[in-house]
Write an enzyme that holds these catalytic residues in place. Structure first.
Site, PDB file in Angstrom:
ATOM      1  N   ASP A  36       0.858  -1.188   0.000  1.00 54.16           N
ATOM      2  CA  ASP A  36       0.000   0.000   0.000  1.00 54.16           C
ATOM      3  C   ASP A  36       0.895   1.239   0.000  1.00 54.16           C
ATOM      4  O   ASP A  36       2.085   1.163   0.316  1.00 54.16           O
ATOM      5  CB  ASP A  36      -0.921  -0.002   1.230  1.00 54.16           C
ATOM      6  CG  ASP A  36      -1.893   1.175   1.196  1.00 54.16           C
ATOM      7  OD1 ASP A  36      -2.284   1.607   0.091  1.00 54.16           O
ATOM      8  OD2 ASP A  36      -2.263   1.680   2.273  1.00 54.16           O
ATOM      9  N   CYS A  56      -3.487  -0.990  -2.547  1.00 54.47           N
ATOM     10  CA  CYS A  56      -3.721   0.428  -2.835  1.00 54.47           C
ATOM     11  C   CYS A  56      -4.523   0.548  -4.134  1.00 54.47           C
ATOM     12  O   CYS A  56      -4.087   0.098  -5.196  1.00 54.47           O
ATOM     13  CB  CYS A  56      -2.368   1.119  -2.985  1.00 54.47           C
ATOM     14  SG  CYS A  56      -2.482   2.858  -3.416  1.00 54.47           S
ATOM     15  N   THR A 111      -5.183   3.277  -5.759  1.00 58.55           N
ATOM     16  CA  THR A 111      -4.542   4.221  -6.671  1.00 58.55           C
ATOM     17  C   THR A 111      -3.439   3.512  -7.461  1.00 58.55           C
ATOM     18  O   THR A 111      -3.358   3.635  -8.688  1.00 58.55           O
ATOM     19  CB  THR A 111      -3.972   5.411  -5.874  1.00 58.55           C
ATOM     20  OG1 THR A 111      -5.025   5.994  -5.102  1.00 58.55           O
ATOM     21  CG2 THR A 111      -3.381   6.449  -6.785  1.00 58.55           C
ATOM     22  N   CYS A 145     -10.809   2.784  -1.850  1.00 53.47           N
ATOM     23  CA  CYS A 145      -9.566   3.324  -1.276  1.00 53.47           C
ATOM     24  C   CYS A 145      -9.239   2.519  -0.019  1.00 53.47           C
ATOM     25  O   CYS A 145     -10.148   2.195   0.760  1.00 53.47           O
ATOM     26  CB  CYS A 145      -9.777   4.797  -0.938  1.00 53.47           C
ATOM     27  SG  CYS A 145      -8.416   5.544  -0.033  1.00 53.47           S
ATOM     28  N   THR A 146      -7.957   2.238   0.169  1.00 58.76           N
ATOM     29  CA  THR A 146      -7.553   1.424   1.327  1.00 58.76           C
ATOM     30  C   THR A 146      -8.007   2.000   2.667  1.00 58.76           C
ATOM     31  O   THR A 146      -8.209   1.249   3.619  1.00 58.76           O
ATOM     32  CB  THR A 146      -6.012   1.348   1.436  1.00 58.76           C
ATOM     33  OG1 THR A 146      -5.483   2.641   1.235  1.00 58.76           O
ATOM     34  CG2 THR A 146      -5.435   0.349   0.492  1.00 58.76           C
ATOM     35  N   HIS A 147      -8.104   3.328   2.730  1.00 64.14           N
ATOM     36  CA  HIS A 147      -8.429   3.960   4.013  1.00 64.14           C
ATOM     37  C   HIS A 147      -9.915   3.896   4.351  1.00 64.14           C
ATOM     38  O   HIS A 147     -10.287   4.032   5.515  1.00 64.14           O
ATOM     39  CB  HIS A 147      -8.010   5.428   4.001  1.00 64.14           C
ATOM     40  CG  HIS A 147      -6.535   5.652   4.093  1.00 64.14           C
ATOM     41  ND1 HIS A 147      -5.640   5.084   3.224  1.00 64.14           N
ATOM     42  CD2 HIS A 147      -5.802   6.403   4.955  1.00 64.14           C
ATOM     43  CE1 HIS A 147      -4.418   5.462   3.543  1.00 64.14           C
ATOM     44  NE2 HIS A 147      -4.487   6.268   4.597  1.00 64.14           N
TER      45      HIS A 147
HETATM   46  N1  DGL Z   1      -3.798   3.793  -0.676  1.00 65.50           N
HETATM   47  C1  DGL Z   1      -4.518   4.807  -1.433  1.00 65.50           C
HETATM   48  C2  DGL Z   1      -5.669   4.156  -2.191  1.00 65.50           C
HETATM   49  O1  DGL Z   1      -6.134   3.094  -1.849  1.00 65.50           O
HETATM   50  C3  DGL Z   1      -5.039   5.900  -0.527  1.00 65.50           C
HETATM   51  C4  DGL Z   1      -3.959   6.749   0.078  1.00 65.50           C
HETATM   52  C5  DGL Z   1      -3.141   7.497  -0.956  1.00 65.50           C
HETATM   53  O2  DGL Z   1      -3.674   8.440  -1.594  1.00 65.50           O
HETATM   54  O3  DGL Z   1      -1.986   7.135  -1.116  1.00 65.50           O
HETATM   55  O4  DGL Z   1      -6.117   4.706  -3.166  1.00 65.50           O
END
Ligand code: DGL
Length: 259
Positions: A7, A70, A72, A182-184
Site C-alpha cells: 500500500d 492500494c 490508486t 480506497c484502502t483507508h
Molecule cells: N492507498 C490509497 C488508495 O487506496 C489511498 C492513500 C493514498 O492516496 O496514497 O487509493
C-alpha cells in the site's frame, strides 16, 4: 516464500488483517510506501515509478504473490506491472490488485446504479467504470473523488471525516451499491452505512480475503511455494510515532519497522 501486501501507507494493514484472520498459516510481508503517501494526488508517472520500486523491493524480500491493496496504485500501475514488468523481470511472481475483485462483487446483485468513491487519481483513471462496463455495458455509474478523506483519516480526525462522508453520501442516495475504492475507507464504512442505510456499501476488507483464498485454491503452483510458518514482517519507507501507533492499534504484537 511470502504473501506480500503493498500500500502507499498503512491503510493496507486493514486488508492484511483480514488476510491473516482468514489464512493465518502463511508468511506475510507488508510494505507501505509512507514516505510518498498520498499517492492519490500524484501524477500517473510518479505513482507508476513508486509502485515499481515497491515491487522490486518486495520481490527481493521473497514475496511470491503480491496484492496491491492500494486502489490508486492498482488503477495506475497494475496493468503495466502485469504486462511489462513481471514478464521481463520476475516471471515467477504474481501481482494482483483490488479493482477486479471489487468489481466482481459490485455487479453480483444486478445493480442498476453503482457509486464509486476514491482518490483523485483512481477516479481520473476511470478504471472502475471501465471494468464494470465490460461486464454490464449499460450500468449507470457515479464516480466521485474525495481528496479530503485520506488526510482526515491520516490525521486521526474522524469528526472531519464524518462531515465529508455525510456530504459525499448525498451524491450516492440513488445508487444500489457504493464501492469504497480506497484502502483507508474501510475505517469509514460504518459512517457510510449510517449515512446511506439503503445502499449496499462494498468495503474491500470484507471481500479481499475470500478472493485471495479462492485464487490460491485455484493456483497450486503459487500456493505450494508459500511458507507456512505464520511469519509476519511489516515495513514502511518512513516511520514515525504516529504510524507506529496506528499499526499497533491493528497489530499489537507485530512491530512496524523502517525498510
Ligand atoms: N492507498 C490509497 C488508495 O487506496 C489511498 C492513500 C493514498 O492516496 O496514497 O487509493
Amino acid at each position: 516464500m511470502k504473501i506480500g501486501v503493498f500500500d502507499s501507507g498503512l491503510g493496507g494493514l486493514v486488508i492484511t488483517k483480514a488476510f491473516i484472520n482468514a489464512m493465518p498459516e502463511y508468511n506475510y510481508f507488508y510494505y507501505g510506501d509512507s514516505a510518498h503517501l498520498p499517492y492519490g494526488d500524484k501524477t500517473s508517472g510518479r505513482i507508476l515509478n513508486y509502485t515499481l520500486d515497491a515491487m522490486r523491493y518486495m520481490i527481493a524480500n521473497d514475496c511470491k504473490i503480491i496484492i496491491i491493496a492500494c486502489n490508486t496504485a492498482t488503477s495506475i500501475a497494475l496493468r503495466y506491472i502485469q504486462q511489462r514488468f513481471i514478464p521481463s523481470s520476475a516471471p515467477d511472481i504474481k501481482v494482483l490488485g483490488v479493482v477486479i475483485p471489487t468489481v466482481e462483487v459490485a455487479v453480483e446483485n444486478n445493480p442498476q446504479k453503482v457509486g464509486v468513491i476514491a482518490t483523485s487519481a483512481t477516479i481520473r483513471s476511470h478504471i472502475y467504470r471501465a471494468e464494470m462496463h465490460k461486464i454490464v455495458p449499460n450500468l449507470d455509474i457515479e464516480e466521485i473523488a474525495a481528496p479530503e478523506l485520506v488526510p482526515a483519516i491520516e490525521n486521526n480526525d474522524f469528526a472531519t471525516a464524518q462531515e465529508f462522508v455525510r456530504e459525499y453520501s448525498r451524491s450516492f442516495t440513488s445508487c444500489d451499491s457504493l464501492i469504497l475504492g480506497c484502502t483507508h475507507y474501510p475505517l469509514l464504512k460504518n459512517m457510510f452505512r449510517e449515512a446511506l442505510p439503503k445502499v449496499r456499501i462494498i468495503s474491500q476488507d470484507e471481500l479481499m480475503a475470500d478472493k485471495l483464498k479462492n485464487y490460491l485454491s485455484r493456483h497450486s503452483e503459487i500456493e505450494h511455494k508459500l511458507g507456512r510458518q505464520g511469519a509476519r514482517c511489516f515495513k514502511v519507507s518512513s516511520l514515525n510515532n504516529h504510524s507506529q501507533k496506528v499499526a499497533s492499534n491493528l497489530f499489537a504484537d507485530i512491530p512496524l519497522v523502517k525498510a
